[in-house]
Design a protein around this motif. Structure first.
Motif, mmCIF file in Angstrom:
data_model
loop_
_atom_site.group_PDB
_atom_site.id
_atom_site.type_symbol
_atom_site.label_atom_id
_atom_site.label_comp_id
_atom_site.label_asym_id
_atom_site.label_seq_id
_atom_site.Cartn_x
_atom_site.Cartn_y
_atom_site.Cartn_z
ATOM 1 N N ALA A 34 0.753 -1.116 -0.006
ATOM 2 C CA ALA A 34 0.064 0.083 -0.098
ATOM 3 C C ALA A 34 0.885 1.152 0.015
ATOM 4 O O ALA A 34 1.888 1.299 0.685
ATOM 5 N N PRO A 35 0.356 2.367 -0.827
ATOM 6 C CA PRO A 35 1.174 3.592 -0.789
ATOM 7 C C PRO A 35 1.596 4.224 0.782
ATOM 8 O O PRO A 35 2.526 4.581 1.161
ATOM 9 N N LYS A 36 0.508 4.120 1.780
ATOM 10 C CA LYS A 36 0.590 4.562 2.735
ATOM 11 C C LYS A 36 0.012 3.332 3.798
ATOM 12 O O LYS A 36 -0.958 3.335 4.455
ATOM 13 N N PRO A 37 0.895 2.210 3.981
ATOM 14 C CA PRO A 37 0.505 1.158 5.273
ATOM 15 C C PRO A 37 0.042 1.873 6.511
ATOM 16 O O PRO A 37 0.856 2.796 6.697
ATOM 17 N N LYS A 38 -0.654 1.075 7.239
ATOM 18 C CA LYS A 38 -0.951 1.523 8.655
ATOM 19 C C LYS A 38 -0.015 0.788 9.243
ATOM 20 O O LYS A 38 0.471 -0.190 9.145
ATOM 21 N N LEU A 39 0.139 1.642 10.568
ATOM 22 C CA LEU A 39 1.136 0.947 11.517
ATOM 23 C C LEU A 39 0.816 -0.217 12.014
ATOM 24 O O LEU A 39 1.499 -1.264 12.313
ATOM 25 N N ARG A 40 -0.465 -0.922 12.259
ATOM 26 C CA ARG A 40 -0.966 -1.741 12.723
ATOM 27 C C ARG A 40 -0.475 -3.066 11.525
ATOM 28 O O ARG A 40 -0.618 -4.249 11.999
ATOM 29 N N ASP A 41 -0.208 -2.827 10.613
ATOM 30 C CA ASP A 41 0.298 -3.922 9.439
ATOM 31 C C ASP A 41 1.744 -4.034 9.362
ATOM 32 O O ASP A 41 2.080 -4.888 8.425
ATOM 33 N N LEU A 42 2.451 -3.281 9.988
ATOM 34 C CA LEU A 42 3.820 -3.404 9.876
ATOM 35 C C LEU A 42 4.502 -4.400 10.452
ATOM 36 O O LEU A 42 5.687 -5.089 9.597
ATOM 37 N N HIS A 43 3.725 -5.389 11.236
ATOM 38 C CA HIS A 43 4.477 -6.483 11.774
ATOM 39 C C HIS A 43 4.123 -7.786 10.462
ATOM 40 O O HIS A 43 4.864 -8.576 10.611
ATOM 41 N N LYS A 44 3.683 -7.268 9.615
ATOM 42 C CA LYS A 44 3.616 -8.235 8.400
ATOM 43 C C LYS A 44 4.382 -7.872 7.332
ATOM 44 O O LYS A 44 4.649 -8.721 6.084
ATOM 45 N N ASP A 45 5.322 -6.978 7.348
ATOM 46 C CA ASP A 45 6.355 -6.516 6.327
ATOM 47 C C ASP A 45 7.471 -7.485 6.554
ATOM 48 O O ASP A 45 8.530 -6.876 6.831
ATOM 49 N N VAL A 46 7.392 -8.642 6.161
ATOM 50 C CA VAL A 46 8.473 -9.353 6.095
ATOM 51 C C VAL A 46 8.146 -10.726 5.043
ATOM 52 O O VAL A 46 7.247 -11.114 4.684
ATOM 53 N N ALA A 47 9.419 -11.051 4.526
ATOM 54 C CA ALA A 47 9.465 -11.829 3.018
ATOM 55 C C ALA A 47 10.555 -12.684 3.397
ATOM 56 O O ALA A 47 11.728 -12.349 4.024
ATOM 57 N N LEU A 48 10.427 -13.876 2.494
ATOM 58 C CA LEU A 48 11.730 -14.929 2.564
ATOM 59 C C LEU A 48 11.836 -15.033 1.007
ATOM 60 O O LEU A 48 11.048 -15.121 0.149
ATOM 61 N N ILE A 49 13.141 -14.795 0.389
ATOM 62 C CA ILE A 49 13.731 -15.006 -0.652
ATOM 63 C C ILE A 49 14.161 -16.549 -0.661
ATOM 64 O O ILE A 49 14.952 -16.858 0.018
ATOM 65 N N VAL A 50 13.393 -17.449 -1.468
ATOM 66 C CA VAL A 50 13.851 -18.898 -1.623
ATOM 67 C C VAL A 50 14.877 -18.860 -2.878
ATOM 68 O O VAL A 50 14.466 -18.482 -3.973
ATOM 69 N N LEU A 51 16.072 -19.469 -2.604
ATOM 70 C CA LEU A 51 17.098 -19.512 -3.837
ATOM 71 C C LEU A 51 17.051 -20.629 -4.610
ATOM 72 O O LEU A 51 16.624 -21.840 -3.910
ATOM 73 N N LYS A 52 17.466 -20.516 -5.861
ATOM 74 C CA LYS A 52 17.333 -21.695 -6.721
ATOM 75 C C LYS A 52 18.463 -22.788 -6.302
ATOM 76 O O LYS A 52 18.142 -23.954 -6.293
#
Length: 275
Positions: free
Chosen positions: A129-147
């Protein structure tokens, strides 16, 4: 520059406007007062020793744009970063995984490994989202799976059973490849968690563009562990960190989906346009 916590404070994803303010009630959760901007120490790392060989740049090179964030190799085939680094900030759409690389241990014109992603997985419920809400920040995580698995030594994440070592006196190292210094990692060497609000750590780890996705490191009896990842710059002093306990479900089964990543709501195969 002096700053105050107000109900209209806006956050930046390590450099860009992105959040509504912390409510005044959240200030009461702070354990400590932040240091002044002038007192913040920033250390440039020029080392080929662990863990720096396994912390690197998440690079995107598209037809019309290039971008970078920071990532950490936490297992031979897994790179941890911020989920917002996997989306085009203008359109909110995922960018092709084929244009994504993890360049580990960038050190001037050298690096320790060039690692190719197979896919990327974001936390359940994350939506760009262009302006994410503070309550959603704890979801701001990702994993990159390598080949292919890397032979570099991973930097383990802090396990829930190790959390007892964390107190309000704990000092962390916040590492990242900043836009102002793209070819050497920098570290805020002794920053603190000031408090917790909306399941997110508010810290005095200063940040800027490029450092998003970078690790918040803590020393344990078993060595350095990744205790958090950089999500958002609040102001010249403060930042928002996704804490380790928010990743546990994501770490449980980090595999590329059989179907297209775009068909699975919690799975994305993409990268951000300049953090």
């Amino acid at each position: 520059m002096q700053t105050t916590m107000r109900s209209n404070r806006r956050f930046r994803f390590a450099g860009r406007l992105c959040l509504r303010a912390i409510a005044l009630a959240a200030v009461a959760l702070f354990w400590l007062k932040p240091a002044s901007a002038a007192a913040i120490e920033l250390k440039v790392i020029d080392s080929a020793d662990a863990p720096w060989t396994s912390i690197g740049r998440v690079n995107f090179a598209g037809f019309k744009s290039t971008a970078m964030c920071t990532g950490t190799l936490i297992a031979p085939d897994l790179v941890l970063t911020a989920a917002h680094c996997l989306y085009n900030r203008s359109t909110g759409r995922p960018l092709p995984v084929d244009d994504l690389l993890f360049i580990a241990g960038v050190r001037r014109d050298e690096y320790s490994a060039r690692l190719v992603p197979a896919c990327a997985i974001t936390a359940q419920g994350f939506e760009p989202a262009p302006k994410p809400k503070l309550r959603d920040l704890h979801k701001d995580v990702a994993l990159i799976v390598l080949k292919e698995p890397s032979t570099l030594p991973p930097v383990p994440v802090l396990a829930p059973e190790e959390a007892a070592i964390l107190t309000k006196e704990t000092r962390f190292q916040s590492a990242g490849y900043r836009r102002s210094r793209r070819f050497l990692p920098t570290v805020v060497p002794a920053c603190r968690v000031l408090g917790t609000t909306e399941e997110t750590w508010v810290t005095d780890c200063a940040s800027e563009a490029g450092a998003s996705g970078g690790p918040l490191l803590v020393e344990t009896p078993n060595g350095l562990r990744v205790a958090g990842i950089m999500s958002a710059r609040i102001d010249d002093i403060r930042s928002a960190i996704v804490p380790f306990h928010a990743w546990q479900e994501l770490l449980a089964n980090p595999r590329c989906p059989a179907q297209s990543a775009l068909e699975a709501p919690a799975l994305r195969s993409s990268l951000d346009a300049d953090d």
